[in-house]
Write a protein that holds these residues in place. Structure first.
Motif, PDB file in Angstrom:
ATOM      1  N   ARG A   1       0.839  -1.192   0.000  1.00  0.00           N
ATOM      2  CA  ARG A   1       0.000   0.000   0.000  1.00  0.00           C
ATOM      3  C   ARG A   1       0.876   1.244   0.000  1.00  0.00           C
ATOM      4  NH1 ARG A   1      -4.634   1.949   4.373  1.00  0.00           N
ATOM      5  NH2 ARG A   1      -5.227   3.834   3.236  1.00  0.00           N
ATOM      6  N   ILE A   2       0.535   2.186  -0.866  1.00  0.00           N
ATOM      7  CA  ILE A   2       1.216   3.477  -0.931  1.00  0.00           C
ATOM      8  C   ILE A   2       0.336   4.517  -0.250  1.00  0.00           C
ATOM      9  CG2 ILE A   2       2.099   5.274  -2.470  1.00  0.00           C
ATOM     10  CD1 ILE A   2       2.670   3.068  -4.525  1.00  0.00           C
ATOM     11  N   HIS A   3       0.910   5.256   0.711  1.00  0.00           N
ATOM     12  CA  HIS A   3       0.175   6.257   1.485  1.00  0.00           C
ATOM     13  C   HIS A   3       0.603   7.661   1.045  1.00  0.00           C
ATOM     14  CE1 HIS A   3      -1.057   3.158   4.530  1.00  0.00           C
ATOM     15  NE2 HIS A   3       0.057   2.580   4.076  1.00  0.00           N
ATOM     16  N   PRO A   4      -0.236   8.392   0.328  1.00  0.00           N
ATOM     17  CA  PRO A   4       0.142   9.735  -0.153  1.00  0.00           C
ATOM     18  C   PRO A   4      -0.048  10.812   0.918  1.00  0.00           C
ATOM     19  CG  PRO A   4      -1.478   8.659  -1.597  1.00  0.00           C
ATOM     20  CD  PRO A   4      -1.480   7.937  -0.292  1.00  0.00           C
ATOM     21  N   PHE A   5       0.882  11.766   0.934  1.00  0.00           N
ATOM     22  CA  PHE A   5       0.774  12.963   1.757  1.00  0.00           C
ATOM     23  C   PHE A   5       1.214  14.155   0.911  1.00  0.00           C
ATOM     24  CE2 PHE A   5       1.226   9.403   4.577  1.00  0.00           C
ATOM     25  CZ  PHE A   5       0.284   9.650   5.558  1.00  0.00           C
ATOM     26  N   PHE A   6       0.827  15.363   1.365  1.00  0.00           N
ATOM     27  CA  PHE A   6       1.024  16.514   0.499  1.00  0.00           C
ATOM     28  C   PHE A   6       1.620  17.694   1.258  1.00  0.00           C
ATOM     29  CE2 PHE A   6      -2.574  13.988  -0.963  1.00  0.00           C
ATOM     30  CZ  PHE A   6      -2.188  13.695  -2.262  1.00  0.00           C
ATOM     31  N   ASN A   7       2.397  18.471   0.509  1.00  0.00           N
ATOM     32  CA  ASN A   7       2.904  19.774   0.974  1.00  0.00           C
ATOM     33  C   ASN A   7       3.692  19.691   2.275  1.00  0.00           C
ATOM     34  OD1 ASN A   7       1.708  21.008  -1.266  1.00  0.00           O
ATOM     35  ND2 ASN A   7      -0.222  21.313  -0.188  1.00  0.00           N
TER      36      ASN A   7
ATOM     37  N   ILE B   1       4.395   2.065   1.998  1.00  0.00           N
ATOM     38  CA  ILE B   1       5.273   3.117   1.493  1.00  0.00           C
ATOM     39  C   ILE B   1       4.591   4.460   1.713  1.00  0.00           C
ATOM     40  CG2 ILE B   1       6.327   4.088  -0.577  1.00  0.00           C
ATOM     41  CD1 ILE B   1       6.602   1.221  -1.629  1.00  0.00           C
ATOM     42  N   LEU B   2       5.303   5.383   2.367  1.00  0.00           N
ATOM     43  CA  LEU B   2       4.741   6.700   2.667  1.00  0.00           C
ATOM     44  C   LEU B   2       5.578   7.775   1.978  1.00  0.00           C
ATOM     45  CD1 LEU B   2       4.415   4.725   5.311  1.00  0.00           C
ATOM     46  CD2 LEU B   2       3.458   6.774   6.342  1.00  0.00           C
ATOM     47  N   GLY B   3       4.908   8.655   1.254  1.00  0.00           N
ATOM     48  CA  GLY B   3       5.617   9.701   0.536  1.00  0.00           C
ATOM     49  C   GLY B   3       4.868  11.011   0.531  1.00  0.00           C
ATOM     50  N   ASN B   4       5.568  12.059   0.154  1.00  0.00           N
ATOM     51  CA  ASN B   4       5.030  13.413   0.232  1.00  0.00           C
ATOM     52  C   ASN B   4       5.420  14.183  -1.019  1.00  0.00           C
ATOM     53  OD1 ASN B   4       4.264  16.053   1.301  1.00  0.00           O
ATOM     54  ND2 ASN B   4       4.358  15.047   3.296  1.00  0.00           N
TER      55      ASN B   4
ATOM     56  N   TYR C   1       6.432  -7.150   8.318  1.00  0.00           N
ATOM     57  CA  TYR C   1       5.924  -5.849   7.869  1.00  0.00           C
ATOM     58  C   TYR C   1       7.121  -4.927   7.639  1.00  0.00           C
ATOM     59  CZ  TYR C   1       1.187  -7.037   9.520  1.00  0.00           C
ATOM     60  OH  TYR C   1      -0.040  -7.615   9.721  1.00  0.00           O
ATOM     61  N   VAL C   2       7.121  -4.240   6.524  1.00  0.00           N
ATOM     62  CA  VAL C   2       8.135  -3.219   6.249  1.00  0.00           C
ATOM     63  C   VAL C   2       7.421  -1.908   5.948  1.00  0.00           C
ATOM     64  CG1 VAL C   2       9.901  -2.433   4.623  1.00  0.00           C
ATOM     65  CG2 VAL C   2       9.951  -4.777   5.477  1.00  0.00           C
ATOM     66  N   ILE C   3       7.835  -0.854   6.642  1.00  0.00           N
ATOM     67  CA  ILE C   3       7.262   0.481   6.445  1.00  0.00           C
ATOM     68  C   ILE C   3       8.392   1.407   6.006  1.00  0.00           C
ATOM     69  CG2 ILE C   3       5.926   2.340   7.490  1.00  0.00           C
ATOM     70  CD1 ILE C   3       5.126   0.316   9.687  1.00  0.00           C
ATOM     71  N   VAL C   4       8.225   2.042   4.863  1.00  0.00           N
ATOM     72  CA  VAL C   4       9.262   2.917   4.312  1.00  0.00           C
ATOM     73  C   VAL C   4       8.712   4.340   4.258  1.00  0.00           C
ATOM     74  CG1 VAL C   4      10.923   3.245   2.452  1.00  0.00           C
ATOM     75  CG2 VAL C   4       9.992   0.967   2.889  1.00  0.00           C
ATOM     76  N   PRO C   5       9.070   5.191   5.230  1.00  0.00           N
ATOM     77  CA  PRO C   5       8.558   6.567   5.253  1.00  0.00           C
ATOM     78  C   PRO C   5       9.497   7.535   4.537  1.00  0.00           C
ATOM     79  CG  PRO C   5       9.716   6.130   7.282  1.00  0.00           C
ATOM     80  CD  PRO C   5       9.831   4.876   6.457  1.00  0.00           C
ATOM     81  N   GLY C   6       8.998   8.735   4.329  1.00  0.00           N
ATOM     82  CA  GLY C   6       9.843   9.832   3.856  1.00  0.00           C
ATOM     83  C   GLY C   6      10.348   9.705   2.437  1.00  0.00           C
ATOM     84  N   LEU C   7       9.610   9.005   1.553  1.00  0.00           N
ATOM     85  CA  LEU C   7      10.100   8.847   0.187  1.00  0.00           C
ATOM     86  C   LEU C   7      10.097  10.152  -0.590  1.00  0.00           C
ATOM     87  CD1 LEU C   7      10.163   5.809   0.636  1.00  0.00           C
ATOM     88  CD2 LEU C   7       9.144   5.515  -1.621  1.00  0.00           C
ATOM     89  N   GLY C   8       9.357  11.144  -0.105  1.00  0.00           N
ATOM     90  CA  GLY C   8       9.319  12.425  -0.811  1.00  0.00           C
ATOM     91  C   GLY C   8      10.479  13.335  -0.482  1.00  0.00           C
TER      92      GLY C   8
ATOM     93  N   LYS D   1       2.304  10.258  11.989  1.00  0.00           N
ATOM     94  CA  LYS D   1       1.116   9.780  12.706  1.00  0.00           C
ATOM     95  C   LYS D   1       0.525   8.556  12.015  1.00  0.00           C
ATOM     96  CE  LYS D   1      -3.437  11.303  14.335  1.00  0.00           C
ATOM     97  NZ  LYS D   1      -4.416  12.418  14.366  1.00  0.00           N
ATOM     98  N   GLU D   2       0.449   8.592  10.689  1.00  0.00           N
ATOM     99  CA  GLU D   2      -0.072   7.448   9.946  1.00  0.00           C
ATOM    100  C   GLU D   2       0.823   6.227  10.137  1.00  0.00           C
ATOM    101  OE1 GLU D   2      -2.381   5.098   7.302  1.00  0.00           O
ATOM    102  OE2 GLU D   2      -2.797   6.954   8.397  1.00  0.00           O
ATOM    103  N   LEU D   3       2.123   6.451  10.170  1.00  0.00           N
ATOM    104  CA  LEU D   3       3.064   5.350  10.375  1.00  0.00           C
ATOM    105  C   LEU D   3       2.810   4.675  11.724  1.00  0.00           C
ATOM    106  CD1 LEU D   3       6.818   5.250   9.607  1.00  0.00           C
ATOM    107  CD2 LEU D   3       6.073   4.729  11.917  1.00  0.00           C
ATOM    108  N   VAL D   4       2.623   5.473  12.771  1.00  0.00           N
ATOM    109  CA  VAL D   4       2.371   4.909  14.100  1.00  0.00           C
ATOM    110  C   VAL D   4       1.080   4.097  14.083  1.00  0.00           C
ATOM    111  CG1 VAL D   4       1.853   5.476  16.500  1.00  0.00           C
ATOM    112  CG2 VAL D   4       3.669   6.708  15.296  1.00  0.00           C
ATOM    113  N   GLU D   5       0.067   4.583  13.382  1.00  0.00           N
ATOM    114  CA  GLU D   5      -1.197   3.849  13.300  1.00  0.00           C
ATOM    115  C   GLU D   5      -1.019   2.522  12.566  1.00  0.00           C
ATOM    116  OE1 GLU D   5      -3.952   6.505  11.492  1.00  0.00           O
ATOM    117  OE2 GLU D   5      -4.140   7.806  13.257  1.00  0.00           O
ATOM    118  N   ILE D   6      -0.156   2.503  11.560  1.00  0.00           N
ATOM    119  CA  ILE D   6       0.133   1.252  10.847  1.00  0.00           C
ATOM    120  C   ILE D   6       0.776   0.245  11.796  1.00  0.00           C
ATOM    121  CG2 ILE D   6       1.528   0.205   9.023  1.00  0.00           C
ATOM    122  CD1 ILE D   6       1.244   2.844   7.467  1.00  0.00           C
ATOM    123  N   VAL D   7       1.719   0.720  12.610  1.00  0.00           N
ATOM    124  CA  VAL D   7       2.391  -0.162  13.567  1.00  0.00           C
ATOM    125  C   VAL D   7       1.403  -0.697  14.587  1.00  0.00           C
ATOM    126  CG1 VAL D   7       4.155  -0.291  15.367  1.00  0.00           C
ATOM    127  CG2 VAL D   7       4.615   0.992  13.269  1.00  0.00           C
ATOM    128  N   VAL D   8       0.533   0.170  15.096  1.00  0.00           N
ATOM    129  CA  VAL D   8      -0.453  -0.247  16.095  1.00  0.00           C
ATOM    130  C   VAL D   8      -1.395  -1.297  15.512  1.00  0.00           C
ATOM    131  CG1 VAL D   8      -2.411   0.532  17.485  1.00  0.00           C
ATOM    132  CG2 VAL D   8      -0.317   1.907  17.384  1.00  0.00           C
TER     133      VAL D   8
END
Length: 695
Positions: free
Chosen positions: A309-315, A647-650, A565-572, A323-330
């Motif tokens: 799953r790719i999680h989009p964020f903006f600006n 995957i989380l990106g901005n 589970y692998v979570i990759v934040p900050g791709l933006g 916060k979304e990452l912590v919710e994924i872990v929980v």
């Protein structure tokens, strides 16, 4: 490759254009092709001809769509009446030829690379700068060897160079090389895709005398798609060379393993589909390190539901991302309590907002080399205690000491102790050098002023008297002992160890005290800014009481590991711009050097060829290597997952005056820019549905 008719037509067209440019003010490379009768070859003198052909056929954006007088094709309107038809015919022939070549993108890329080739020789000024740098480097190497000798330590590069020197040359091997040749029967090398040039040369020397059928074997293992250590001088191109050209006299048989025993089919299928677009089939080369994608076959069946799953964020909303990452872990902990979870960041900076939010919800984790030591509360308390004992006039440090947990002076008591410097209780939180400037009395002197202490509450007096007793003894002995001993004694006497939460924080305190001991001089810290800057390069110990089910690490640290589970934040986030190097170099296939442009030079580095063209060409090659490695870094991160990948990106999102949303492309040097062909539709859909706030 091309029919004779096409080659003949190309030569006629380029000669026509060159003749029209003759005698004018144009410095177009096309003008060098005036007498070109055959297709150029591969020699040095052919480069200018190829540049002329490339200039005729292509632009910066791609194949040329129109021809003007700059390319040697006069305007119809300015030509004489009887010449207009001829000009039109020449232009038509040229466009027809380009249309025939348009489908060959490999040819277009090759022509672009030819246009960017550097000058064939250094200028006189460049020779002077290069000679100066080489002389300087010799002295620098000599000084480095002296440092090695003084400290009794060396780095890996020195060990490798020493090994190469000890073996001699292929035509003049040393006794050691001959002895090893006799004794060595089998050589195994893992992670071969991350081999450096010196390591490659070492293997070639160790196997120089081997012959086919003599019973000796060389076995190298590696995956070029996982080569991510360029900062250690690794060159994936060496793997590609070994696969096609062998190593020295050793003929290698290539065996490709395709079965994936780690990830479930949902992960493998997504990786195959995604990276066949990011790392498509292309010409692999030693110089640039371009690697084509090789698909793998899963052996494990997929999980129920969405595997990736790719999680989009903006600006730049990194707080929402954390916060979304912590919710994924929980959620993962709730759904699968025994699952292993890894949060993989490209750099340590990726975790700055994540760590506090994990701690806020009570999640314990292992993080090796992630958190800066100076960010730990116990180290911050020790640092202000150090500053206070080293400099009695450091008022900020002394005020922080009074607020530290071993004293815990209330804000009201602090206000009563220093009433002239504040107007409200809230100002106490901002007490600093400016607010105390008018009062020349130090905080330590104020603690010894009974008149001031009389203004403080009974509880505050007890706390301050205890502080005064402990620190007074330390201050009286500070010049008789090392600063580390004084600080540690004060911390112990004040009850510092009782204020920490666990054994890990005690370990962090010891690291800080060892660092203080190594950097103090004559019982003091004379360069406080440098001392604190060096502290930012130290990292806190991992939480010893946390298990390994939740781990934080960089993508490089995760190499070879696997997690449910692998979570990759900050791709933006961008990897940042590369700093200018004193000298640029490339070792493949031959050594090429270029010095940095001299200070004050006014040459324009945006055009070709240029006074500093060799340096710029090598710099661009280095950036191209970085770009290809970014693809592989993203691949390594994605393939650590066994069951689920998040995957989380901005990226930026804006709107015009009519409220129409415009989704911007990710930053050029971000990993999200590599994933964009797959991620863009997901970002666009979320932006349209949720209509996030536009900053």
């Amino acid at each position: 490759i091309y029919p004779e008719s096409i080659r003949d037509e190309l030569l006629e067209l380029v000669r026509y254009a060159a003749n029209n440019l003759k005698g004018g003010d144009s410095n177009s490379p096309i003008s060098t092709c005036e007498e070109l009768l055959t297709i150029p070859g591969c020699e040095e003198h052919d480069v200018d001809f190829w540049k002329g052909i490339a200039q005729l056929l292509t632009t910066k954006e791609g194949w040329r769509k129109r021809l003007t007088k700059k390319e040697g094709f006069p305007s119809d309107s300015t030509s004489a009446e009887k010449e207009k038809e001829k000009v039109k015919q020449w232009k038509k022939r040229a466009i027809t030829l380009i249309d025939k070549l348009r489908e060959d993108d490999t040819l277009r890329q090759g022509l672009h690379k030819i246009k960017e080739l550097p000058p064939p020789a250094y200028t006189e000024d460049q020779w002077k700068v290069l000679n100066s740098i080489i002389r300087l480097l010799r002295h620098a190497v000599g000084q480095l060897k002296l440092v090695f000798r003084e400290q009794g330590r060396v780095d890996y590069t020195e060990v490798m160079l020493g090994a190469l020197q000890a073996l001699g040359e292929s035509d003049a091997p040393t006794d050691l090389a001959l002895a090893l040749d006799y004794r060595m029967q089998h050589l195994l090398m893992d992670e071969f895709q991350d081999t450096s040039k010196s390591q490659y040369d070492l293997i070639a020397k160790l196997t120089a005398g081997w012959e086919l059928g003599d019973g000796r074997t060389l076995f190298v293992v590696g995956d070029p798609m996982q080569s991510i250590y360029r900062f250690r001088e690794a060159e994936v191109g060496l793997f590609l060379r070994a696969r096609t050209e062998n190593i020295g006299n050793i003929e290698l048989e290539s065996i490709v393993l395709r079965t994936n025993f780690r990830s479930h089919s949902g992960i493998v299928d997504w990786v195959n589909n995604t990276f066949s677009q990011i790392m498509p089939i292309r010409e692999e080369g030693i110089s640039a390190g371009a690697v084509s994608y090789t698909a793998s076959v899963p052996i494990h069946k997929g999980q129920i539901g969405e595997s990736v799953r790719i999680h989009p964020f903006f600006n730049g909303d990194h707080a929402a991302e954390a916060k979304e990452l912590v919710e994924i872990v929980v959620r993962a902990r709730r759904d699968d309590p025994s699952a292993t979870i890894a949060i993989l960041g490209r750099t340590r900076a990726s975790f700055h907002q994540i760590v506090p939010q994990l701690r806020e919800v009570g999640l314990r984790f292992r993080a090796i080399g992630i958190e800066e030591l100076g960010c730990r509360p116990v180290v911050q308390d020790l640092l202000v205690l150090t500053r206070a004992l080293a400099h009695l006039a450091d008022k900020l440090a002394w005020l922080a000491v009074l607020r530290a947990p071993w004293c815990g002076l209330r804000l009201a008591d602090l206000y009563a102790l220093f009433p002239a410097q504040t107007t409200s209780i809230a100002d106490i939180e901002n007490l600093g050098e400016n607010s105390l400037r008018k009062n020349r009395q130090t905080v330590w002197e104020a603690l010894n002023d009974d008149a001031r202490l009389s203004r403080v509450s009974a509880d505050g007096v007890i706390r301050l008297l205890r502080m005064r007793e402990v620190l007074g003894s330390c201050i009286n002995n500070r010049n008789r002992q090392s600063l580390r001993v004084v600080v540690e004694a004060a911390w112990l006497a004040l009850g510092g160890p009782a204020c920490v939460n666990n054994e890990t924080e005690l370990g962090d305190a010891k690291i800080y005290l060892d660092y203080l001991e190594a950097h103090e001089k004559m019982g003091n810290i004379y360069e406080l800014a440098a001392f604190e800057e060096g502290l930012t390069k130290l990292y806190a110990l991992p939480d010893m009481e946390a298990d390994d089910t939740l781990q934080l690490m960089t993508i490089h640290q995760s190499k070879g590991l696997e997690f449910d589970y692998v979570i990759v934040p900050g791709l933006g986030r961008s990897s940042g711009s590369n700093k200018k190097k004193l000298i640029q170099w490339c070792e493949h296939p031959d050594l090429l050097l270029a010095p940095i442009q001299e200070a004050g030079s006014t040459s324009d580095r945006s055009t070709w060829p240029e006074e500093n063209g060799i340096y710029t060409w090598l710099e661009k090659l280095d950036q191209e290597k970085d770009s290809f490695e970014d693809e592989r870094i993203l691949y390594v991160a994605s393939t650590r997952a066994k069951k689920f990948l998040h995957i989380l990106g901005n990226t930026a999102l804006s709107s015009d005056i009519d409220g129409v949303l415009e989704l911007k492309k990710p930053l050029a040097k971000s990993l999200l820019s590599k994933l964009w062909p797959v991620a863009q539709p997901i970002f666009a859909r979320v932006a349209a549905q949720e209509k996030p706030l536009i900053g």
